[in-house]
Design an enzyme around this catalytic site. Structure first.
Site, PDB file in Angstrom:
ATOM      1  N   LYS A  67       0.829  -1.209   0.000  1.00 24.96           N
ATOM      2  CA  LYS A  67       0.000   0.000   0.000  1.00 24.96           C
ATOM      3  C   LYS A  67       0.864   1.261   0.000  1.00 24.96           C
ATOM      4  CE  LYS A  67      -2.510   2.683   3.467  1.00 24.96           C
ATOM      5  NZ  LYS A  67      -1.366   3.432   3.988  1.00 24.96           N
ATOM      6  N   ASN A  68       1.871   1.301   0.858  1.00 21.07           N
ATOM      7  CA  ASN A  68       2.627   2.540   0.995  1.00 21.07           C
ATOM      8  C   ASN A  68       3.509   2.835  -0.216  1.00 21.07           C
ATOM      9  OD1 ASN A  68       1.371   3.079   3.374  1.00 21.07           O
ATOM     10  ND2 ASN A  68       3.069   2.438   4.688  1.00 21.07           N
ATOM     11  N   CYS A 101      -5.431   8.667   8.649  1.00 24.20           N
ATOM     12  CA  CYS A 101      -5.765   8.150   9.978  1.00 24.20           C
ATOM     13  C   CYS A 101      -5.317   9.087  11.081  1.00 24.20           C
ATOM     14  CB  CYS A 101      -5.102   6.794  10.180  1.00 24.20           C
ATOM     15  SG  CYS A 101      -5.938   5.507   9.288  1.00 24.20           S
ATOM     16  N   ARG A 160       0.349  15.055  12.530  1.00 20.22           N
ATOM     17  CA  ARG A 160       1.019  14.582  11.318  1.00 20.22           C
ATOM     18  C   ARG A 160       1.525  15.775  10.517  1.00 20.22           C
ATOM     19  NH1 ARG A 160      -1.718   9.046   9.265  1.00 20.22           N
ATOM     20  NH2 ARG A 160       0.398   8.818   8.515  1.00 20.22           N
ATOM     21  N   ILE A 192       3.815  18.266   8.130  1.00 12.81           N
ATOM     22  CA  ILE A 192       4.511  18.054   6.854  1.00 12.81           C
ATOM     23  C   ILE A 192       5.578  19.135   6.650  1.00 12.81           C
ATOM     24  CG2 ILE A 192       2.666  16.752   5.712  1.00 12.81           C
ATOM     25  CD1 ILE A 192       1.927  19.327   4.223  1.00 12.81           C
ATOM     26  N   ASP A 220       3.897   0.601  12.169  1.00 14.05           N
ATOM     27  CA  ASP A 220       2.637   0.103  11.618  1.00 14.05           C
ATOM     28  C   ASP A 220       2.290  -1.297  12.117  1.00 14.05           C
ATOM     29  OD1 ASP A 220       2.421   2.460  10.303  1.00 14.05           O
ATOM     30  OD2 ASP A 220       2.754   1.672   8.286  1.00 14.05           O
ATOM     31  N   ARG A 277      -9.027   0.364   3.941  1.00 14.28           N
ATOM     32  CA  ARG A 277      -8.067   1.303   3.338  1.00 14.28           C
ATOM     33  C   ARG A 277      -6.756   0.614   3.002  1.00 14.28           C
ATOM     34  NH1 ARG A 277      -5.894   5.632   6.719  1.00 14.28           N
ATOM     35  NH2 ARG A 277      -4.559   5.628   4.912  1.00 14.28           N
TER      36      ARG A 277
HETATM   37  C1  UD1 Z   1       4.482   6.716   6.468  1.00 21.17           C
HETATM   38  C2  UD1 Z   1       3.531   5.567   6.293  1.00 21.17           C
HETATM   39  C3  UD1 Z   1       2.902   5.208   7.625  1.00 21.17           C
HETATM   40  C4  UD1 Z   1       3.980   4.942   8.679  1.00 21.17           C
HETATM   41  C5  UD1 Z   1       4.989   6.074   8.717  1.00 21.17           C
HETATM   42  C6  UD1 Z   1       6.175   5.762   9.611  1.00 21.17           C
HETATM   43  C7  UD1 Z   1       2.812   5.971   4.049  1.00 21.17           C
HETATM   44  C8  UD1 Z   1       1.699   6.361   3.154  1.00 21.17           C
HETATM   45  N1  UD1 Z   1       2.509   5.978   5.358  1.00 21.17           N
HETATM   46  O1  UD1 Z   1       3.720   7.823   6.924  1.00 21.17           O
HETATM   47  O2  UD1 Z   1       2.106   4.043   7.446  1.00 21.17           O
HETATM   48  O3  UD1 Z   1       3.373   4.819   9.942  1.00 21.17           O
HETATM   49  O4  UD1 Z   1       5.499   6.347   7.411  1.00 21.17           O
HETATM   50  O5  UD1 Z   1       6.796   4.596   9.195  1.00 21.17           O
HETATM   51  O6  UD1 Z   1       3.890   5.628   3.615  1.00 21.17           O
HETATM   52  N2  UD1 Z   1       7.348  14.194  10.724  1.00 21.17           N
HETATM   53  C9  UD1 Z   1       7.650  15.509  10.970  1.00 21.17           C
HETATM   54  N3  UD1 Z   1       7.614  16.384   9.919  1.00 21.17           N
HETATM   55  C10 UD1 Z   1       7.306  16.003   8.644  1.00 21.17           C
HETATM   56  C11 UD1 Z   1       7.013  14.643   8.402  1.00 21.17           C
HETATM   57  C12 UD1 Z   1       7.031  13.754   9.460  1.00 21.17           C
HETATM   58  O7  UD1 Z   1       7.917  15.899  12.099  1.00 21.17           O
HETATM   59  O8  UD1 Z   1       7.312  16.836   7.750  1.00 21.17           O
HETATM   60  C13 UD1 Z   1       7.377  13.218  11.830  1.00 21.17           C
HETATM   61  C14 UD1 Z   1       5.999  12.617  12.100  1.00 21.17           C
HETATM   62  O9  UD1 Z   1       5.263  13.393  13.015  1.00 21.17           O
HETATM   63  C15 UD1 Z   1       6.364  11.250  12.653  1.00 21.17           C
HETATM   64  C16 UD1 Z   1       7.674  10.894  11.939  1.00 21.17           C
HETATM   65  O10 UD1 Z   1       8.182  12.120  11.422  1.00 21.17           O
HETATM   66  O11 UD1 Z   1       6.619  11.345  14.019  1.00 21.17           O
HETATM   67  C17 UD1 Z   1       7.539   9.904  10.811  1.00 21.17           C
HETATM   68  O12 UD1 Z   1       6.608  10.368   9.857  1.00 21.17           O
HETATM   69  P1  UD1 Z   1       6.669   9.954   8.326  1.00 21.17           P
HETATM   70  O13 UD1 Z   1       7.743   8.945   8.132  1.00 21.17           O
HETATM   71  O14 UD1 Z   1       6.701  11.190   7.518  1.00 21.17           O
HETATM   72  O15 UD1 Z   1       5.256   9.263   8.140  1.00 21.17           O
HETATM   73  P2  UD1 Z   1       4.347   9.283   6.853  1.00 21.17           P
HETATM   74  O16 UD1 Z   1       5.185   9.397   5.630  1.00 21.17           O
HETATM   75  O17 UD1 Z   1       3.213  10.233   7.030  1.00 21.17           O
END
Ligand code: UD1
Length: 435
Positions: free
Chosen positions: A39-40, A134, A139, A141, A322, A414
């Site tokens: 999925k990811n 979710c 979360r 960015i 996950d 999902r």
């Molecule tokens: C992806 C996965 C999700 C998984 C996560 C961590 C997808 C679609 N989803 O989510 O299933 O749980 O990786 O393995 O691939 N962070 C920041 N700033 C940012 C981005 C992230 O501080 O700009 C922090 C987040 O709050 C979190 C950590 O970094 O604590 C990891 O997040 P990230 O690896 O970005 O997760 P996703 O890509 O959203």
């Protein structure tokens, strides 16, 4: 700092039916199960296809809601997309004529943030509402934004819409303050079309980061080092269509491995890359479970209550966040007290309140869960709060005595293709009913 979105109204889309799973627990899972595509990886590779103006064929996609939502998003911005139920998607993006994504659809998934990277790469502009997805904690960015800014984009937020534009995208060295899968991939997506060289330092190393890089290279990009913490990208002007098969879903595989251990089962999980599951296999072995790795299968056998273990979730190759929820559920019946530290998402313990209704004994202290194993869980009505919490509750239902009713199955759909059909074939007693 820009904040992330939640998905309180996920199941309120038009045409959505509320369903629940009713599981009668206690059956041993035995036999073989085949894992679907990741999925990811899918949620990044599908939007990445619009970086070229040709036709891309993507195989081994899981037939899950997030993939269907992406088909709708690409169609809405002008692509021609065919998706078959056996997981093949053909994307002709020559007709895409807008860099604006619509809130109603984008709100339906978290990974819609990849649209920012690909639209920036293709048009030098992107207007994308804050993503849904979710609710597992804040979360942000900000690291995505930091990367796009370093490449020369101006970014601001207006009425909940992220607006990015760049006269030219120019390669840069970008150091990620946190290891982020999403930021690593999103920056790669924009940087393949930037002028010159980009280096991402402190990049995420997850298997799906590598898969996205392989797909981009298949389209003619030049991405090196994916899978290490330094990724180097040489930008190019044009990418071409290609055919690509995505990797198996490591999290789905891990879920079945945990379900096998939880039901004292004997399950061979097929279509996997065992290396991607090393941290999970290692923990299961530590718990006394037998794990046998073959070329593209893993056999998991168990015949006793698992032993307690401690787990810290970490970016790959650490134990994946996950699988923390399924694993903490299994540990609720372990002999002894296990300690889990959730280092990635601070609110990823919502399943715990539910398994406590089933008899689990767990104390949460901030990011730490202290799980005192009990001999058995007992069926109860429970609610899935997010995708992996849903998977955890399915495992709880399978190992519990009596009937468990899980509401909000749409979260599970999902990310898991035909979950109950796959489990039924392994001997589980599950039915899906309308709520
Ligand atoms: C992806 C996965 C999700 C998984 C996560 C961590 C997808 C679609 N989803 O989510 O299933 O749980 O990786 O393995 O691939 N962070 C920041 N700033 C940012 C981005 C992230 O501080 O700009 C922090 C987040 O709050 C979190 C950590 O970094 O604590 C990891 O997040 P990230 O690896 O970005 O997760 P996703 O890509 O959203």
């Amino acid at each position: 700092m820009l904040g992330g979105g939640e998905c309180p109204d996920y199941w309120e889309w038009s045409g959505y039916t509320l369903e629940k799973l009713i599981i009668t627990g206690g059956n041993r899972l035995t036999g073989k199960v085949s894992v679907s595509g990741a999925k990811n990886a899918a949620v990044a590779i599908i939007p990445a296809a619009i970086l070229c103006e040709g036709v891309c064929t993507i195989d081994n996609l899981p037939y899950i809601d997030d993939v269907i939502v992406l088909k709708d998003i690409l169609t809405q911005i002008g692509a021609k997309v065919d998706l078959t139920t056996d997981g093949k998607m053909v994307i002709d993006s020559s007709g895409i004529n807008t860099y604006r994504a619509n809130y109603d659809i984008v709100n339906r998934m978290r990974a819609s943030y990849y649209l920012i990277g690909v639209l920036l790469g293709r048009f030098g502009k992107a207007e994308v509402p804050f993503p849904g997805g979710c609710d597992i904690g804040a979360r942000p960015i900000d690291q995505h934004i930091k990367g796009f800014s370093a490449l020369g984009a101006d970014i601001f937020v207006e009425h909940g819409i992220i607006k990015a534009s760049a006269k030219r995208l120019v390669g840069a060295e970008i150091y990620l303050d946190v290891v982020s899968v999403g930021a690593t991939i999103n920056i790669m997506l924009a940087a393949v079309k930037a002028e010159g060289n980009t280096t991402i330092v402190n990049a995420a190393k997850e298997p799906h980061v590598v898969d996205v890089a392989n797909f981009l290279n298949c389209m003619g990009a030049n991405v090196k080092g994916a899978g290490t913490d330094i990724i180097r990208i040489k930008g190019c002007q044009q990418l071409k269509g290609c055919s690509y098969t995505i990797i198996p879903d490591q999290i789905e595989a891990g879920t079945f491995m945990i379900a096998a251990a939880a039901t004292m089962g004997d399950v061979t999980v097929c279509n996997v890359i065992p290396k991607h599951l090393e941290s999970v296999s290692a923990k299961l072995v530590e718990m006394g479970v037998t794990v046998e790795e073959m070329d593209d299968c893993i056999r998991v056998k168990n015949n006793a209550r698992p032993k307690k273990v401690n787990i810290k979730t970490l970016p790959y190759p650490g134990f994946p966040t996950d699988l923390q929820q399924p694993m903490s559920t299994l540990l609720s019946i372990a002999e002894g007290t296990s300690v889990i530290t959730e280092n990635v998402w601070e609110a990823r313990y919502k399943h715990i309140e539910e398994i406590k209704k089933m008899g689990a004994k767990v104390k949460i202290e901030d990011r730490v869960a202290i799980i005192e194993g009990v001999p058995k869980l007992y069926g109860a009505p429970v609610t899935a709060s997010d995708l992996r919490a849903g998977a955890a509750l399915v495992i709880a239902g399978l190992m519990a005595h009596g009937k468990t009713e899980i509401s909000n199955v749409k979260y599970i759909d999902r990310g898991y293709e035909n979950i109950e059909q796959k489990l039924i074939k392994l001997g589980a007693d599950i039915v899906r009913v309308k709520e």
